[in-house]
Enzyme design. Structure first.
Site, PDB file in Angstrom:
ATOM      1  N   THR A 384      30.000  19.540  12.303  1.00 17.58           N
ATOM      2  CA  THR A 384      30.328  19.842  10.929  1.00 17.58           C
ATOM      3  C   THR A 384      31.268  18.724  10.542  1.00 17.58           C
ATOM      4  OG1 THR A 384      30.105  22.189  11.308  1.00 17.58           O
ATOM      5  CG2 THR A 384      31.615  21.573   9.554  1.00 17.58           C
ATOM      6  N   ASN A 404      25.303  22.506  10.866  1.00 20.39           N
ATOM      7  CA  ASN A 404      25.569  23.315  12.049  1.00 20.39           C
ATOM      8  C   ASN A 404      25.618  22.453  13.307  1.00 20.39           C
ATOM      9  OD1 ASN A 404      26.327  25.637  13.297  1.00 20.39           O
ATOM     10  ND2 ASN A 404      24.251  26.351  13.695  1.00 20.39           N
ATOM     11  N   SER A 455      30.052  32.138   8.353  1.00 24.96           N
ATOM     12  CA  SER A 455      30.601  30.845   8.762  1.00 24.96           C
ATOM     13  C   SER A 455      32.033  30.995   9.258  1.00 24.96           C
ATOM     14  CB  SER A 455      30.592  29.901   7.556  1.00 24.96           C
ATOM     15  OG  SER A 455      31.254  28.696   7.863  1.00 24.96           O
ATOM     16  N   SER A 456      32.497  30.006   9.995  1.00 22.87           N
ATOM     17  CA  SER A 456      33.919  29.941  10.373  1.00 22.87           C
ATOM     18  C   SER A 456      34.653  28.841   9.606  1.00 22.87           C
ATOM     19  CB  SER A 456      34.057  29.626  11.867  1.00 22.87           C
ATOM     20  OG  SER A 456      33.412  30.586  12.634  1.00 22.87           O
TER      21      SER A 456
HETATM   22  O1  DON Z   1      29.602  27.516   9.582  1.00 24.38           O
HETATM   23  C1  DON Z   1      29.977  27.516  10.747  1.00 24.38           C
HETATM   24  O2  DON Z   1      30.902  28.169  11.144  1.00 24.38           O
HETATM   25  C2  DON Z   1      29.262  26.602  11.725  1.00 24.38           C
HETATM   26  N1  DON Z   1      27.920  26.370  11.283  1.00 24.38           N
HETATM   27  C3  DON Z   1      30.042  25.342  11.881  1.00 24.38           C
HETATM   28  C4  DON Z   1      29.414  24.386  12.852  1.00 24.38           C
HETATM   29  C5  DON Z   1      30.355  23.395  13.384  1.00 24.38           C
HETATM   30  O3  DON Z   1      31.501  23.342  13.040  1.00 24.38           O
HETATM   31  C6  DON Z   1      29.836  22.487  14.421  1.00 24.38           C
HETATM   32  N2  DON Z   1      30.791  21.415  14.631  1.00 24.38           N
HETATM   33  N3  DON Z   1      31.369  21.042  15.517  1.00 24.38           N
END
Ligand code: DON
Length: 574
Positions: A384, A404, A455-456
Protein backbone atom coordinates in the site's frame (compact mmCIF):
# COMPACT_ATOMS: atom_id res chain seq x y z
CA UNK A 1 53.48 23.14 35.04
CA UNK A 2 55.79 20.32 35.83
CA UNK A 3 56.58 22.00 39.07
CA UNK A 4 52.93 22.29 40.03
CA UNK A 5 52.25 18.67 39.36
CA UNK A 6 54.37 17.83 42.34
CA UNK A 7 52.40 20.17 44.52
CA UNK A 8 50.06 18.14 46.80
CA UNK A 9 47.40 20.88 46.78
CA UNK A 10 47.39 20.88 42.96
CA UNK A 11 47.14 17.07 42.91
CA UNK A 12 44.17 17.26 45.29
CA UNK A 13 42.36 19.88 43.18
CA UNK A 14 42.95 18.12 39.85
CA UNK A 15 41.94 14.68 41.10
CA UNK A 16 38.84 16.23 42.72
CA UNK A 17 37.96 17.86 39.41
CA UNK A 18 38.43 14.59 37.53
CA UNK A 19 36.21 12.77 40.04
CA UNK A 20 33.51 15.39 39.63
CA UNK A 21 33.70 15.09 35.85
CA UNK A 22 33.40 11.33 36.17
CA UNK A 23 30.38 11.60 38.47
CA UNK A 24 28.72 14.19 36.25
CA UNK A 25 29.08 11.93 33.22
CA UNK A 26 27.73 8.95 35.16
CA UNK A 27 24.59 10.93 36.12
CA UNK A 28 24.02 11.94 32.53
CA UNK A 29 23.64 8.24 31.63
CA UNK A 30 24.74 6.80 28.32
CA UNK A 31 26.03 9.16 25.67
CA UNK A 32 22.89 10.53 23.97
CA UNK A 33 22.24 9.25 20.45
CA UNK A 34 22.65 11.96 17.83
CA UNK A 35 19.25 13.48 17.11
CA UNK A 36 18.08 13.71 13.53
CA UNK A 37 15.59 16.06 11.91
CA UNK A 38 14.01 15.33 8.54
CA UNK A 39 13.82 17.85 5.69
CA UNK A 40 12.68 21.28 6.91
CA UNK A 41 10.53 23.45 4.64
CA UNK A 42 9.32 27.00 5.24
CA UNK A 43 5.84 26.71 3.80
CA UNK A 44 4.70 23.56 2.04
CA UNK A 45 5.66 19.91 1.81
CA UNK A 46 4.94 16.51 0.28
CA UNK A 47 6.27 13.24 1.74
CA UNK A 48 5.64 10.14 -0.38
CA UNK A 49 7.08 6.73 -1.18
CA UNK A 50 8.85 7.91 -4.33
CA UNK A 51 11.13 10.92 -4.96
CA UNK A 52 9.60 11.56 -8.42
CA UNK A 53 6.07 11.60 -6.99
CA UNK A 54 7.10 13.93 -4.15
CA UNK A 55 8.63 16.28 -6.75
CA UNK A 56 5.45 16.27 -8.83
CA UNK A 57 3.42 17.20 -5.73
CA UNK A 58 5.83 19.94 -4.63
CA UNK A 59 5.70 21.51 -8.12
CA UNK A 60 1.90 21.62 -8.02
CA UNK A 61 2.10 23.34 -4.62
CA UNK A 62 4.68 25.81 -5.95
CA UNK A 63 2.46 26.87 -8.81
CA UNK A 64 -0.38 27.65 -6.44
CA UNK A 65 -2.20 24.34 -6.24
CA UNK A 66 -3.68 23.42 -2.87
CA UNK A 67 -3.04 20.25 -0.86
CA UNK A 68 -5.88 18.38 -2.60
CA UNK A 69 -4.53 19.32 -6.04
CA UNK A 70 -1.10 18.06 -5.03
CA UNK A 71 -2.61 14.84 -3.63
CA UNK A 72 -4.37 14.15 -6.94
CA UNK A 73 -1.16 14.73 -8.90
CA UNK A 74 0.81 12.50 -6.50
CA UNK A 75 -1.81 9.72 -6.68
CA UNK A 76 -1.55 9.65 -10.51
CA UNK A 77 2.27 9.96 -10.43
CA UNK A 78 2.58 7.03 -8.01
CA UNK A 79 0.38 4.97 -10.35
CA UNK A 80 3.22 5.30 -12.86
CA UNK A 81 6.48 5.31 -10.89
CA UNK A 82 5.42 3.03 -8.01
CA UNK A 83 3.25 0.30 -9.52
CA UNK A 84 3.82 -2.05 -6.58
CA UNK A 85 1.19 -0.01 -4.70
CA UNK A 86 0.49 3.30 -6.46
CA UNK A 87 -2.48 2.81 -8.69
CA UNK A 88 -5.44 3.64 -10.81
CA UNK A 89 -6.57 0.00 -10.49
CA UNK A 90 -7.09 0.09 -6.71
CA UNK A 91 -8.60 2.35 -4.09
CA UNK A 92 -7.96 4.25 -0.90
CA UNK A 93 -8.94 6.93 1.56
CA UNK A 94 -8.24 10.65 1.69
CA UNK A 95 -8.50 12.66 4.90
CA UNK A 96 -8.44 16.43 4.50
CA UNK A 97 -8.17 19.24 7.03
CA UNK A 98 -8.72 22.67 5.56
CA UNK A 99 -6.95 25.66 7.06
CA UNK A 100 -10.21 26.71 8.76
CA UNK A 101 -10.22 23.41 10.69
CA UNK A 102 -13.00 21.72 8.71
CA UNK A 103 -12.44 18.00 8.19
CA UNK A 104 -13.37 15.71 5.28
CA UNK A 105 -12.97 11.97 4.68
CA UNK A 106 -13.25 10.54 1.19
CA UNK A 107 -13.86 6.82 0.65
CA UNK A 108 -12.67 5.52 -2.72
CA UNK A 109 -12.30 1.95 -1.53
CA UNK A 110 -12.88 -0.85 -4.06
CA UNK A 111 -16.24 -2.66 -4.10
CA UNK A 112 -17.17 -6.30 -4.61
CA UNK A 113 -18.52 -6.81 -8.16
CA UNK A 114 -22.29 -7.42 -8.45
CA UNK A 115 -21.69 -11.09 -9.25
CA UNK A 116 -19.65 -11.67 -6.07
CA UNK A 117 -21.06 -13.91 -3.38
CA UNK A 118 -20.20 -14.77 0.18
CA UNK A 119 -18.86 -18.27 -0.64
CA UNK A 120 -16.99 -17.41 -3.83
CA UNK A 121 -13.60 -18.37 -2.41
CA UNK A 122 -14.67 -21.71 -0.86
CA UNK A 123 -14.03 -25.11 -2.43
CA UNK A 124 -16.58 -27.92 -2.58
CA UNK A 125 -15.83 -28.95 1.00
CA UNK A 126 -16.38 -25.40 2.17
CA UNK A 127 -12.70 -24.63 2.78
CA UNK A 128 -11.35 -21.19 1.89
CA UNK A 129 -8.94 -21.25 -1.07
CA UNK A 130 -6.72 -18.29 -0.37
CA UNK A 131 -5.05 -18.07 -3.81
CA UNK A 132 -8.43 -17.31 -5.38
CA UNK A 133 -8.85 -14.10 -3.38
CA UNK A 134 -5.19 -13.09 -3.79
CA UNK A 135 -4.02 -13.89 -7.31
CA UNK A 136 -5.58 -13.35 -10.71
CA UNK A 137 -8.80 -11.94 -12.04
CA UNK A 138 -11.27 -13.11 -9.38
CA UNK A 139 -9.30 -11.31 -6.67
CA UNK A 140 -10.04 -7.82 -8.04
CA UNK A 141 -12.55 -5.43 -6.56
CA UNK A 142 -14.03 -2.64 -8.69
CA UNK A 143 -11.34 0.10 -8.64
CA UNK A 144 -12.12 3.40 -6.90
CA UNK A 145 -9.02 5.57 -7.32
CA UNK A 146 -9.99 7.49 -10.46
CA UNK A 147 -13.50 8.23 -9.16
CA UNK A 148 -11.94 9.28 -5.86
CA UNK A 149 -9.57 11.78 -7.46
CA UNK A 150 -12.39 13.40 -9.45
CA UNK A 151 -14.69 13.51 -6.40
CA UNK A 152 -11.93 15.20 -4.39
CA UNK A 153 -11.28 17.66 -7.20
CA UNK A 154 -14.97 18.52 -7.70
CA UNK A 155 -15.33 19.50 -4.04
CA UNK A 156 -11.94 20.80 -2.96
CA UNK A 157 -9.61 21.16 -5.97
CA UNK A 158 -8.37 24.43 -7.41
CA UNK A 159 -6.13 23.92 -10.47
CA UNK A 160 -7.66 22.35 -13.60
CA UNK A 161 -7.61 18.53 -13.56
CA UNK A 162 -5.59 18.26 -16.78
CA UNK A 163 -2.69 20.07 -15.10
CA UNK A 164 -2.78 17.51 -12.28
CA UNK A 165 -2.81 14.46 -14.57
CA UNK A 166 -0.28 15.68 -17.17
CA UNK A 167 2.84 15.06 -14.99
CA UNK A 168 1.91 11.36 -14.71
CA UNK A 169 1.48 11.09 -18.49
CA UNK A 170 4.94 12.61 -18.93
CA UNK A 171 6.40 10.14 -16.41
CA UNK A 172 4.75 7.18 -18.17
CA UNK A 173 6.69 8.13 -21.31
CA UNK A 174 9.94 7.46 -19.48
CA UNK A 175 11.34 7.40 -15.96
CA UNK A 176 14.28 5.67 -14.28
CA UNK A 177 14.13 2.86 -11.72
CA UNK A 178 15.68 3.16 -8.28
CA UNK A 179 17.74 0.25 -6.97
CA UNK A 180 15.01 -1.02 -4.65
CA UNK A 181 12.45 -0.89 -7.47
CA UNK A 182 14.68 -2.70 -9.93
CA UNK A 183 15.02 -5.58 -7.45
CA UNK A 184 11.27 -5.54 -6.81
CA UNK A 185 10.44 -5.59 -10.57
CA UNK A 186 12.80 -8.52 -11.12
CA UNK A 187 11.19 -10.45 -8.25
CA UNK A 188 7.63 -9.71 -9.42
CA UNK A 189 8.09 -10.30 -13.18
CA UNK A 190 7.44 -14.06 -13.27
CA UNK A 191 4.22 -13.92 -11.28
CA UNK A 192 2.92 -11.00 -13.32
CA UNK A 193 3.66 -12.94 -16.53
CA UNK A 194 1.82 -15.94 -15.08
CA UNK A 195 -1.39 -14.08 -14.20
CA UNK A 196 -1.58 -11.43 -16.94
CA UNK A 197 -3.10 -12.63 -20.20
CA UNK A 198 -1.10 -10.28 -22.44
CA UNK A 199 2.55 -9.15 -22.54
CA UNK A 200 3.30 -6.43 -19.95
CA UNK A 201 5.93 -3.73 -19.52
CA UNK A 202 7.53 -5.81 -16.74
CA UNK A 203 8.70 -8.28 -19.40
CA UNK A 204 10.73 -5.73 -21.35
CA UNK A 205 13.76 -7.13 -19.48
CA UNK A 206 14.68 -10.32 -17.56
CA UNK A 207 16.69 -8.55 -14.88
CA UNK A 208 16.05 -4.93 -14.00
CA UNK A 209 18.83 -2.66 -12.72
CA UNK A 210 18.95 0.77 -11.08
CA UNK A 211 18.78 3.48 -13.74
CA UNK A 212 16.87 1.34 -16.26
CA UNK A 213 14.31 3.40 -18.14
CA UNK A 214 10.68 2.33 -18.06
CA UNK A 215 8.40 3.41 -20.89
CA UNK A 216 4.74 2.46 -20.41
CA UNK A 217 2.96 3.83 -23.48
CA UNK A 218 -0.23 1.90 -22.75
CA UNK A 219 -0.52 3.58 -19.34
CA UNK A 220 0.29 6.98 -20.86
CA UNK A 221 -2.63 6.39 -23.24
CA UNK A 222 -5.01 5.36 -20.43
CA UNK A 223 -4.04 8.44 -18.42
CA UNK A 224 -4.59 10.61 -21.49
CA UNK A 225 -8.12 9.20 -21.81
CA UNK A 226 -8.75 10.07 -18.15
CA UNK A 227 -7.29 13.57 -18.65
CA UNK A 228 -9.51 14.17 -21.70
CA UNK A 229 -12.75 12.40 -20.68
CA UNK A 230 -12.70 12.53 -16.86
CA UNK A 231 -14.26 9.66 -14.90
CA UNK A 232 -15.68 8.25 -18.16
CA UNK A 233 -12.14 7.92 -19.48
CA UNK A 234 -11.68 5.07 -17.01
CA UNK A 235 -15.13 3.67 -16.13
CA UNK A 236 -16.53 3.77 -19.65
CA UNK A 237 -15.35 3.52 -23.25
CA UNK A 238 -11.97 2.15 -24.26
CA UNK A 239 -10.52 1.60 -20.77
CA UNK A 240 -13.66 -0.10 -19.45
CA UNK A 241 -13.72 -2.30 -22.56
CA UNK A 242 -10.12 -3.31 -21.89
CA UNK A 243 -10.83 -4.14 -18.23
CA UNK A 244 -13.87 -6.23 -19.13
CA UNK A 245 -12.01 -8.01 -21.97
CA UNK A 246 -9.21 -8.79 -19.46
CA UNK A 247 -11.83 -10.23 -17.08
CA UNK A 248 -13.29 -12.38 -19.85
CA UNK A 249 -9.86 -13.74 -20.87
CA UNK A 250 -8.88 -14.50 -17.26
CA UNK A 251 -12.15 -15.76 -15.73
CA UNK A 252 -13.00 -12.66 -13.69
CA UNK A 253 -16.49 -11.33 -12.91
CA UNK A 254 -16.22 -7.53 -13.19
CA UNK A 255 -18.63 -6.06 -15.74
CA UNK A 256 -19.25 -2.79 -17.56
CA UNK A 257 -22.08 -2.09 -15.11
CA UNK A 258 -19.81 -2.61 -12.09
CA UNK A 259 -17.44 -0.01 -13.51
CA UNK A 260 -20.09 2.47 -14.56
CA UNK A 261 -21.88 2.27 -11.21
CA UNK A 262 -18.80 2.88 -9.05
CA UNK A 263 -18.94 6.04 -6.96
CA UNK A 264 -16.62 7.47 -4.31
CA UNK A 265 -18.37 8.53 -1.07
CA UNK A 266 -17.71 11.34 1.42
CA UNK A 267 -17.92 9.94 4.97
CA UNK A 268 -17.97 11.65 8.32
CA UNK A 269 -14.37 11.56 9.54
CA UNK A 270 -13.74 9.79 12.84
CA UNK A 271 -12.62 12.49 15.28
CA UNK A 272 -11.28 11.96 18.79
CA UNK A 273 -9.20 13.62 21.47
CA UNK A 274 -6.02 12.64 23.28
CA UNK A 275 -4.74 15.13 25.87
CA UNK A 276 -4.41 18.50 24.05
CA UNK A 277 -4.60 16.82 20.68
CA UNK A 278 -7.51 16.26 18.32
CA UNK A 279 -7.17 13.46 15.81
CA UNK A 280 -9.01 13.31 12.48
CA UNK A 281 -8.99 9.91 10.82
CA UNK A 282 -10.81 7.55 8.46
CA UNK A 283 -14.26 6.10 9.05
CA UNK A 284 -15.49 2.63 8.00
CA UNK A 285 -15.01 0.82 5.68
CA UNK A 286 -11.64 1.42 7.27
CA UNK A 287 -11.17 0.14 10.79
CA UNK A 288 -8.23 2.53 11.15
CA UNK A 289 -9.85 5.62 12.64
CA UNK A 290 -11.95 3.76 15.20
CA UNK A 291 -9.06 1.49 16.22
CA UNK A 292 -6.66 4.45 16.57
CA UNK A 293 -9.07 6.32 18.86
CA UNK A 294 -9.66 3.18 20.94
CA UNK A 295 -5.91 2.64 21.33
CA UNK A 296 -5.23 6.23 22.36
CA UNK A 297 -8.04 6.14 24.91
CA UNK A 298 -6.87 2.82 26.38
CA UNK A 299 -3.21 3.80 26.82
CA UNK A 300 -4.31 7.21 28.09
CA UNK A 301 -5.90 5.41 31.04
CA UNK A 302 -2.41 4.42 32.26
CA UNK A 303 -0.14 7.47 31.95
CA UNK A 304 2.35 6.09 34.48
CA UNK A 305 3.12 3.07 32.32
CA UNK A 306 3.55 5.26 29.24
CA UNK A 307 5.85 7.56 31.19
CA UNK A 308 8.27 4.66 31.78
CA UNK A 309 9.62 5.48 28.32
CA UNK A 310 9.89 4.38 24.72
CA UNK A 311 9.92 0.57 24.40
CA UNK A 312 10.19 0.08 28.16
CA UNK A 313 8.64 -3.04 29.73
CA UNK A 314 5.71 -1.11 31.19
CA UNK A 315 4.83 0.95 28.10
CA UNK A 316 5.24 -2.01 25.72
CA UNK A 317 3.07 -4.25 27.90
CA UNK A 318 0.37 -1.57 28.04
CA UNK A 319 0.45 -0.96 24.28
CA UNK A 320 0.32 -4.69 23.49
CA UNK A 321 -2.63 -5.25 25.82
CA UNK A 322 -4.53 -2.35 24.25
CA UNK A 323 -3.76 -3.60 20.73
CA UNK A 324 -4.92 -7.12 21.62
CA UNK A 325 -8.33 -5.83 22.72
CA UNK A 326 -8.77 -3.43 19.81
CA UNK A 327 -8.02 -6.05 17.13
CA UNK A 328 -10.50 -8.45 18.79
CA UNK A 329 -13.16 -5.75 18.42
CA UNK A 330 -12.10 -5.13 14.81
CA UNK A 331 -12.62 -8.79 13.88
CA UNK A 332 -16.21 -8.78 15.07
CA UNK A 333 -17.64 -5.32 14.74
CA UNK A 334 -16.02 -3.59 11.75
CA UNK A 335 -17.18 -3.66 8.16
CA UNK A 336 -18.79 -1.50 5.47
CA UNK A 337 -21.42 0.69 7.17
CA UNK A 338 -23.53 0.66 4.02
CA UNK A 339 -24.14 -3.05 4.69
CA UNK A 340 -23.56 -3.63 8.40
CA UNK A 341 -24.47 -1.52 11.44
CA UNK A 342 -21.00 -0.72 12.80
CA UNK A 343 -21.53 0.40 16.44
CA UNK A 344 -19.21 3.41 16.12
CA UNK A 345 -20.47 5.33 19.13
CA UNK A 346 -20.44 2.21 21.29
CA UNK A 347 -16.91 1.29 20.28
CA UNK A 348 -15.68 4.80 21.11
CA UNK A 349 -17.68 5.27 24.31
CA UNK A 350 -15.19 6.11 27.13
CA UNK A 351 -17.13 3.93 29.60
CA UNK A 352 -16.93 0.97 27.20
CA UNK A 353 -13.19 1.51 26.70
CA UNK A 354 -12.69 1.77 30.47
CA UNK A 355 -14.50 -1.54 30.91
CA UNK A 356 -12.50 -3.09 28.08
CA UNK A 357 -9.26 -2.38 29.97
CA UNK A 358 -10.66 -3.35 33.40
CA UNK A 359 -8.89 -6.72 33.31
CA UNK A 360 -5.55 -5.15 32.36
CA UNK A 361 -2.93 -6.23 34.90
CA UNK A 362 0.35 -4.36 34.87
CA UNK A 363 2.29 -7.55 35.61
CA UNK A 364 0.66 -10.21 33.48
CA UNK A 365 -0.01 -10.67 29.75
CA UNK A 366 -3.59 -11.65 28.91
CA UNK A 367 -4.26 -14.75 26.80
CA UNK A 368 -5.86 -13.80 23.46
CA UNK A 369 -8.15 -16.84 23.76
CA UNK A 370 -9.87 -15.34 26.78
CA UNK A 371 -10.16 -11.87 25.21
CA UNK A 372 -13.32 -11.97 23.15
CA UNK A 373 -14.61 -9.05 21.18
CA UNK A 374 -16.39 -6.61 23.50
CA UNK A 375 -20.09 -5.92 23.44
CA UNK A 376 -20.35 -2.20 22.74
CA UNK A 377 -23.73 -0.55 22.95
CA UNK A 378 -25.38 -0.58 19.56
CA UNK A 379 -26.32 2.90 18.36
CA UNK A 380 -29.17 3.49 15.93
CA UNK A 381 -10.99 -4.31 8.28
CA UNK A 382 2.14 -6.67 0.84
CA UNK A 383 1.73 -3.17 -0.45
CA UNK A 384 0.00 0.00 0.00
CA UNK A 385 1.35 3.51 -0.04
CA UNK A 386 0.74 6.64 1.96
CA UNK A 387 1.54 10.28 1.39
CA UNK A 388 1.19 13.40 3.50
CA UNK A 389 0.85 16.94 2.17
CA UNK A 390 0.61 20.45 3.64
CA UNK A 391 0.19 23.40 1.30
CA UNK A 392 1.42 26.98 1.71
CA UNK A 393 -1.93 28.06 3.20
CA UNK A 394 -2.01 25.32 5.83
CA UNK A 395 -4.49 22.92 4.22
CA UNK A 396 -3.53 19.30 4.78
CA UNK A 397 -4.14 15.96 3.06
CA UNK A 398 -3.40 12.50 4.42
CA UNK A 399 -3.94 9.84 1.76
CA UNK A 400 -3.41 6.07 1.83
CA UNK A 401 -3.98 4.12 -1.37
CA UNK A 402 -3.55 0.47 -2.29
CA UNK A 403 -3.95 -2.46 -4.61
CA UNK A 404 -3.54 -4.61 -1.46
CA UNK A 405 -0.69 -7.07 -2.08
CA UNK A 406 2.48 -5.98 -3.90
CA UNK A 407 1.48 -5.52 -7.58
CA UNK A 408 -2.12 -6.36 -6.58
CA UNK A 409 -3.59 -9.43 -8.25
CA UNK A 410 -0.55 -9.52 -10.62
CA UNK A 411 -2.80 -8.82 -13.63
CA UNK A 412 -1.86 -5.95 -15.93
CA UNK A 413 -4.98 -4.99 -17.88
CA UNK A 414 -4.17 -5.93 -21.48
CA UNK A 415 -3.34 -2.82 -23.55
CA UNK A 416 -4.08 -0.45 -20.65
CA UNK A 417 -0.76 -0.66 -18.81
CA UNK A 418 -1.96 -0.80 -15.17
CA UNK A 419 -2.32 -3.47 -12.51
CA UNK A 420 -5.56 -4.49 -10.82
CA UNK A 421 -5.99 -4.93 -7.09
CA UNK A 422 -6.50 -8.10 -5.04
CA UNK A 423 -8.56 -6.25 -2.47
CA UNK A 424 -11.22 -9.01 -2.30
CA UNK A 425 -8.83 -10.78 0.12
CA UNK A 426 -9.63 -8.07 2.68
CA UNK A 427 -13.11 -9.55 3.04
CA UNK A 428 -13.59 -12.41 5.46
CA UNK A 429 -13.82 -15.36 3.01
CA UNK A 430 -15.07 -17.57 5.85
CA UNK A 431 -15.59 -16.73 9.53
CA UNK A 432 -12.39 -17.28 11.48
CA UNK A 433 -10.18 -17.98 8.43
CA UNK A 434 -7.26 -15.51 8.34
CA UNK A 435 -6.61 -13.31 5.30
CA UNK A 436 -3.13 -12.56 3.98
CA UNK A 437 -2.41 -10.35 6.98
CA UNK A 438 -3.56 -13.02 9.45
CA UNK A 439 -6.67 -10.96 10.21
CA UNK A 440 -9.90 -12.76 10.89
CA UNK A 441 -13.45 -11.53 10.58
CA UNK A 442 -17.04 -12.64 10.44
CA UNK A 443 -20.48 -11.41 9.46
CA UNK A 444 -19.62 -7.69 9.52
CA UNK A 445 -17.03 -8.22 6.79
CA UNK A 446 -18.61 -11.08 4.79
CA UNK A 447 -18.65 -10.73 0.99
CA UNK A 448 -21.77 -9.14 -0.53
CA UNK A 449 -22.29 -7.67 -4.00
CA UNK A 450 -21.43 -3.97 -4.04
CA UNK A 451 -19.99 -4.04 -0.52
CA UNK A 452 -16.62 -2.50 0.38
CA UNK A 453 -14.09 -4.78 2.08
CA UNK A 454 -12.82 -3.78 5.53
CA UNK A 455 -9.54 -1.91 5.58
CA UNK A 456 -6.89 -1.04 8.16
CA UNK A 457 -5.71 2.07 6.33
CA UNK A 458 -5.41 4.96 8.77
CA UNK A 459 -4.68 8.26 7.02
CA UNK A 460 -4.76 10.73 9.92
CA UNK A 461 -4.29 14.38 10.78
CA UNK A 462 -3.50 15.59 14.31
CA UNK A 463 -4.24 19.04 15.75
CA UNK A 464 -2.67 20.51 18.87
CA UNK A 465 -4.68 23.11 20.74
CA UNK A 466 -6.76 23.65 17.62
CA UNK A 467 -3.84 24.10 15.22
CA UNK A 468 -2.52 21.75 12.56
CA UNK A 469 0.18 19.58 14.16
CA UNK A 470 0.86 16.39 12.20
CA UNK A 471 -0.14 14.59 9.01
CA UNK A 472 0.57 10.87 9.20
CA UNK A 473 -0.14 7.44 7.67
CA UNK A 474 1.49 4.26 6.39
CA UNK A 475 1.13 1.03 4.43
CA UNK A 476 1.56 -2.32 6.19
CA UNK A 477 -1.71 -4.29 6.14
CA UNK A 478 -2.80 -5.15 9.65
CA UNK A 479 0.20 -3.26 11.10
CA UNK A 480 -0.99 0.08 9.68
CA UNK A 481 -3.06 0.95 12.74
CA UNK A 482 -0.32 0.16 15.25
CA UNK A 483 2.36 1.95 13.17
CA UNK A 484 0.31 5.17 12.99
CA UNK A 485 -0.51 4.87 16.70
CA UNK A 486 3.12 4.34 17.74
CA UNK A 487 4.38 7.16 15.50
CA UNK A 488 1.93 9.57 17.14
CA UNK A 489 3.01 8.37 20.62
CA UNK A 490 6.69 8.77 19.66
CA UNK A 491 6.13 12.47 19.05
CA UNK A 492 3.56 13.25 21.73
CA UNK A 493 4.86 11.08 24.57
CA UNK A 494 8.52 10.58 23.74
CA UNK A 495 9.36 13.99 22.26
CA UNK A 496 10.90 12.61 19.10
CA UNK A 497 11.44 14.72 16.01
CA UNK A 498 9.26 13.69 13.06
CA UNK A 499 12.10 11.90 11.28
CA UNK A 500 13.08 10.06 14.46
CA UNK A 501 9.50 9.04 15.17
CA UNK A 502 9.17 7.59 11.67
CA UNK A 503 12.54 5.81 11.75
CA UNK A 504 12.19 4.38 15.29
CA UNK A 505 11.71 0.59 15.43
CA UNK A 506 8.12 -0.65 15.79
CA UNK A 507 6.27 -3.65 17.18
CA UNK A 508 2.78 -5.00 16.62
CA UNK A 509 0.14 -7.19 18.26
CA UNK A 510 -3.14 -7.98 16.51
CA UNK A 511 -4.90 -10.24 19.05
CA UNK A 512 -4.49 -13.31 16.85
CA UNK A 513 -1.98 -14.81 16.36
CA UNK A 514 -1.13 -14.16 20.02
CA UNK A 515 2.41 -12.87 19.58
CA UNK A 516 4.34 -9.63 19.39
CA UNK A 517 5.73 -9.04 15.91
CA UNK A 518 8.78 -6.83 15.95
CA UNK A 519 11.44 -5.11 13.92
CA UNK A 520 15.14 -5.76 14.28
CA UNK A 521 16.56 -4.09 17.41
CA UNK A 522 13.10 -3.05 18.59
CA UNK A 523 13.88 -3.97 22.20
CA UNK A 524 16.84 -4.25 24.49
CA UNK A 525 17.44 -7.91 25.38
CA UNK A 526 16.53 -7.26 29.03
CA UNK A 527 13.21 -5.65 28.09
CA UNK A 528 12.26 -8.55 25.84
CA UNK A 529 13.14 -11.05 28.57
CA UNK A 530 11.11 -9.17 31.16
CA UNK A 531 8.12 -9.12 28.80
CA UNK A 532 8.47 -12.87 28.22
CA UNK A 533 8.55 -13.41 31.97
CA UNK A 534 5.13 -11.79 32.34
CA UNK A 535 3.67 -13.98 29.60
CA UNK A 536 4.27 -12.27 26.25
CA UNK A 537 5.39 -14.27 23.24
CA UNK A 538 7.56 -12.79 20.50
CA UNK A 539 7.61 -13.76 16.86
CA UNK A 540 10.89 -15.44 15.97
CA UNK A 541 11.31 -13.49 12.77
CA UNK A 542 11.86 -9.77 12.58
CA UNK A 543 10.67 -7.80 9.58
CA UNK A 544 9.98 -4.22 8.57
CA UNK A 545 6.71 -2.91 9.99
CA UNK A 546 5.08 -0.07 8.04
CA UNK A 547 6.56 2.74 5.95
CA UNK A 548 5.33 5.90 7.61
CA UNK A 549 5.39 9.19 5.71
CA UNK A 550 4.50 12.16 7.87
CA UNK A 551 4.84 15.92 8.35
CA UNK A 552 5.13 17.80 11.64
CA UNK A 553 4.35 21.48 12.08
CA UNK A 554 7.14 22.92 14.26
CA UNK A 555 6.52 25.60 16.91
CA UNK A 556 7.92 28.29 14.56
CA UNK A 557 5.48 27.24 11.82
CA UNK A 558 8.10 25.49 9.65
CA UNK A 559 7.45 21.94 8.49
CA UNK A 560 9.52 18.85 9.24
CA UNK A 561 9.20 15.85 6.93
CA UNK A 562 9.43 12.31 8.23
CA UNK A 563 10.29 10.10 5.23
CA UNK A 564 10.61 6.45 6.18
CA UNK A 565 14.16 5.18 5.72
CA UNK A 566 12.75 1.67 5.21
CA UNK A 567 12.04 2.58 1.55
CA UNK A 568 12.89 5.17 -1.13
CA UNK A 569 10.54 7.59 0.62
CA UNK A 570 11.36 11.25 0.25
CA UNK A 571 10.22 14.70 1.34
CA UNK A 572 10.09 17.68 -1.00
CA UNK A 573 9.07 21.19 -0.10
CA UNK A 574 9.84 24.88 -0.14
O1 DON B 1 -6.85 -1.95 3.23
C1 DON B 1 -6.08 -2.65 3.88
O2 DON B 1 -6.06 -2.67 5.08
C2 DON B 1 -5.06 -3.48 3.12
N1 DON B 1 -5.56 -3.79 1.82
C3 DON B 1 -3.76 -2.75 3.09
C4 DON B 1 -2.69 -3.51 2.37
C5 DON B 1 -1.33 -3.08 2.72
O3 DON B 1 -1.12 -2.17 3.48
C6 DON B 1 -0.22 -3.85 2.14
N2 DON B 1 1.02 -3.13 2.36
N3 DON B 1 1.99 -3.37 2.87
Amino acid sequence: MRKNSNNPLFTFITSGFLLMLLLFNACKGPTPVERKRGLIAEKAMVVSAHPLASEVGAKILEKGGNAVDAAIAVQFALAVVYPVAGNIGGGGFMVVRQKDGSAYALDFREKAPAAADRDMYLDEEGNAVSDMSRLGHLAAGVPGSVAGMFAAHDSLGRLPMNELIQPSIDLAMGYKLTEKEAASYTRAREQIEEYSTQPTFFSQKEEWAAGDKIVNEALAHTLTLIRDHGVAGFYEGETADKIVAEMERGGGIMTHDDLKNYQAVWRDAIIGNYKDYRIISMAPPSSGGIALMQLLNMVGQHPDALAEGFHSVASTHLIVEAERRVYADRAKHLGDMDFYPVPIDGLLDPAYLQARMSDFGPNQATDSDVILAGEPLLAEHDETTHFSIIDAEGNAVSLTTTINGGYGNKVVVGGAGFLLNNEMDDFSAKPGVPNMFGLIGAEANAIEPGKRMLSSMTPSIVEKNGNLFMVVGTPGGSTIITSVFQTILNVIEYNMYMQEAVAAPRFHHQWKPDMIMLEKNAFDKGVQQALEEIGHTFSENTRNIGRVDAILVLPDGKLEGGADPRGDDSAAGF
